[in-house]
Scaffold this motif. Structure first.
Motif, PDB file in Angstrom:
ATOM      1  N   THR A  78      -1.755  -5.107 -10.173  1.00 38.75           N
ATOM      2  CA  THR A  78      -0.322  -4.886 -10.416  1.00 38.75           C
ATOM      3  C   THR A  78       0.400  -4.313  -9.232  1.00 38.75           C
ATOM      4  OG1 THR A  78       1.300  -3.340 -11.745  1.00 38.75           O
ATOM      5  CG2 THR A  78      -0.690  -2.351 -10.869  1.00 38.75           C
ATOM      6  N   GLN A  79       1.582  -5.106  -8.897  1.00 40.40           N
ATOM      7  CA  GLN A  79       2.172  -4.696  -7.623  1.00 40.40           C
ATOM      8  C   GLN A  79       3.011  -3.521  -7.549  1.00 40.40           C
ATOM      9  OE1 GLN A  79       2.539  -7.217  -4.819  1.00 40.40           O
ATOM     10  NE2 GLN A  79       3.544  -5.242  -4.058  1.00 40.40           N
ATOM     11  N   VAL A  80       2.634  -2.924  -6.504  1.00 38.52           N
ATOM     12  CA  VAL A  80       3.317  -1.636  -6.009  1.00 38.52           C
ATOM     13  C   VAL A  80       4.327  -2.087  -4.672  1.00 38.52           C
ATOM     14  CG1 VAL A  80       3.204   0.779  -5.283  1.00 38.52           C
ATOM     15  CG2 VAL A  80       1.861  -0.223  -7.301  1.00 38.52           C
ATOM     16  N   THR A  81       5.507  -1.822  -4.869  1.00 37.06           N
ATOM     17  CA  THR A  81       6.202  -2.104  -3.757  1.00 37.06           C
ATOM     18  C   THR A  81       7.212  -0.553  -3.415  1.00 37.06           C
ATOM     19  OG1 THR A  81       6.507  -4.297  -4.089  1.00 37.06           O
ATOM     20  CG2 THR A  81       8.094  -3.292  -2.535  1.00 37.06           C
ATOM     21  N   ASP A 122       2.108   2.109   1.278  1.00 35.96           N
ATOM     22  CA  ASP A 122       1.297   1.979   0.318  1.00 35.96           C
ATOM     23  C   ASP A 122       1.584   0.701  -0.572  1.00 35.96           C
ATOM     24  OD1 ASP A 122       0.266   4.664   0.304  1.00 35.96           O
ATOM     25  OD2 ASP A 122       2.050   5.369  -0.405  1.00 35.96           O
ATOM     26  N   THR A 123       2.501  -0.037  -0.013  1.00 37.57           N
ATOM     27  CA  THR A 123       2.870  -1.415  -0.775  1.00 37.57           C
ATOM     28  C   THR A 123       1.542  -2.170  -0.854  1.00 37.57           C
ATOM     29  OG1 THR A 123       5.276  -1.120  -0.155  1.00 37.57           O
ATOM     30  CG2 THR A 123       4.465  -3.343  -0.606  1.00 37.57           C
ATOM     31  N   ALA A 124       1.321  -2.536  -2.102  1.00 34.22           N
ATOM     32  CA  ALA A 124       0.162  -3.454  -2.224  1.00 34.22           C
ATOM     33  C   ALA A 124      -0.059  -3.917  -3.533  1.00 34.22           C
ATOM     34  CB  ALA A 124      -1.073  -2.844  -1.527  1.00 34.22           C
ATOM     35  N   VAL A 125      -0.735  -4.823  -3.795  1.00 37.92           N
ATOM     36  CA  VAL A 125      -1.308  -5.082  -5.055  1.00 37.92           C
ATOM     37  C   VAL A 125      -2.626  -4.144  -5.536  1.00 37.92           C
ATOM     38  CG1 VAL A 125      -2.438  -6.783  -6.997  1.00 37.92           C
ATOM     39  CG2 VAL A 125      -0.703  -7.474  -5.186  1.00 37.92           C
ATOM     40  N   TYR A 126      -2.310  -3.484  -6.622  1.00 37.37           N
ATOM     41  CA  TYR A 126      -3.406  -2.518  -6.974  1.00 37.37           C
ATOM     42  C   TYR A 126      -4.519  -3.089  -7.904  1.00 37.37           C
ATOM     43  CZ  TYR A 126      -1.251   1.191  -4.002  1.00 37.37           C
ATOM     44  OH  TYR A 126      -0.711   1.942  -2.985  1.00 37.37           O
ATOM     45  N   TYR A 127      -5.649  -2.807  -7.855  1.00 38.06           N
ATOM     46  CA  TYR A 127      -6.475  -3.279  -8.786  1.00 38.06           C
ATOM     47  C   TYR A 127      -7.298  -2.028  -9.161  1.00 38.06           C
ATOM     48  CZ  TYR A 127      -5.630  -7.574  -6.477  1.00 38.06           C
ATOM     49  OH  TYR A 127      -5.035  -9.025  -6.093  1.00 38.06           O
ATOM     50  N   ALA A 144      -3.039  -5.454   0.470  1.00 38.00           N
ATOM     51  CA  ALA A 144      -1.603  -5.534   1.200  1.00 38.00           C
ATOM     52  C   ALA A 144      -1.840  -7.153   1.657  1.00 38.00           C
ATOM     53  CB  ALA A 144      -1.193  -4.585   2.129  1.00 38.00           C
ATOM     54  N   PRO A 145      -0.735  -7.915   2.052  1.00 40.66           N
ATOM     55  CA  PRO A 145      -0.733  -9.099   2.636  1.00 40.66           C
ATOM     56  C   PRO A 145      -1.383  -9.189   3.944  1.00 40.66           C
ATOM     57  CG  PRO A 145       1.405  -8.656   1.460  1.00 40.66           C
ATOM     58  CD  PRO A 145       0.732  -7.312   1.630  1.00 40.66           C
ATOM     59  N   GLY A 146      -2.206  -9.925   4.075  1.00 39.82           N
ATOM     60  CA  GLY A 146      -2.761  -9.993   5.445  1.00 39.82           C
ATOM     61  C   GLY A 146      -4.036  -9.007   5.820  1.00 39.82           C
ATOM     62  N   LYS A 147      -4.356  -8.126   4.808  1.00 37.62           N
ATOM     63  CA  LYS A 147      -5.216  -7.000   4.990  1.00 37.62           C
ATOM     64  C   LYS A 147      -6.327  -7.213   3.895  1.00 37.62           C
ATOM     65  CE  LYS A 147      -2.318  -3.660   6.815  1.00 37.62           C
ATOM     66  NZ  LYS A 147      -1.792  -2.092   6.503  1.00 37.62           N
ATOM     67  N   GLU A 148      -7.605  -6.541   4.258  1.00 39.53           N
ATOM     68  CA  GLU A 148      -8.710  -6.591   3.082  1.00 39.53           C
ATOM     69  C   GLU A 148      -8.372  -5.561   2.040  1.00 39.53           C
ATOM     70  OE1 GLU A 148     -12.300  -7.769   6.466  1.00 39.53           O
ATOM     71  OE2 GLU A 148     -12.331  -5.713   5.423  1.00 39.53           O
TER      72      GLU A 148
END
Length: 126
Positions: A120-123, A90-95, A40-44
């Motif tokens: 892939t982006q999950v929002t 749960d919003t984040a880019v999933y790898y 997620a933005p700003g997170k590891e």
């Protein structure tokens, strides 16, 4: 360098579901560990779940236990992440990632994986 292709992301309302898929053209996933991570933005980058090769062992982050399910198809060509009861957090880019020789002690560590998809982006938002 082998790269996986993730798909299935999108926008969903809280409480909804998404199913992510991961695979590589012409490549079998039967003999390797496949992990899902998210960032997620700003997170590891955060561990989500891993499917462990032939034994079918699965591992989940505490934050997704009971809501997410990782699985492999019968042809062993794709790995899925079924996400239910989604929350805004749960919003984040999933790898998707593949580990050639992943062991239990390192399955939560992104550095233990050898090949990565592009995400892939999950929002999750109302």
């Amino acid at each position: 360098q082998l790269k996986f292709v993730e798909s299935g992301g999108g926008l969903v309302q809280p409480g909804g579901s998404l199913r992510l898929s991961c695979g590589a053209s012409g490549f079998t996933l039967a003999y390797y560990a496949i992990g899902w991570f998210r960032q997620a933005p700003g997170k590891e980058r955060e561990f989500v779940a891993t499917y462990r090769r032939n034994g079918g062992y699965t591992y989940y982050a505490d934050s997704v236990k009971g809501r997410f399910t990782i699985s492999r198809d019968n042809a062993k060509t794709a790995v899925y992440l079924q996400m239910d009861s989604l929350r805004p957090e749960d919003t984040a880019v999933y790898y998707c990632a593949l580990g050639l020789r992943l062991i239990s002690s390192t399955l939560r560590n992104p550095s233990a994986y050898d090949y990565w998809g592009q995400g892939t982006q999950v929002t999750v938002s109302s």
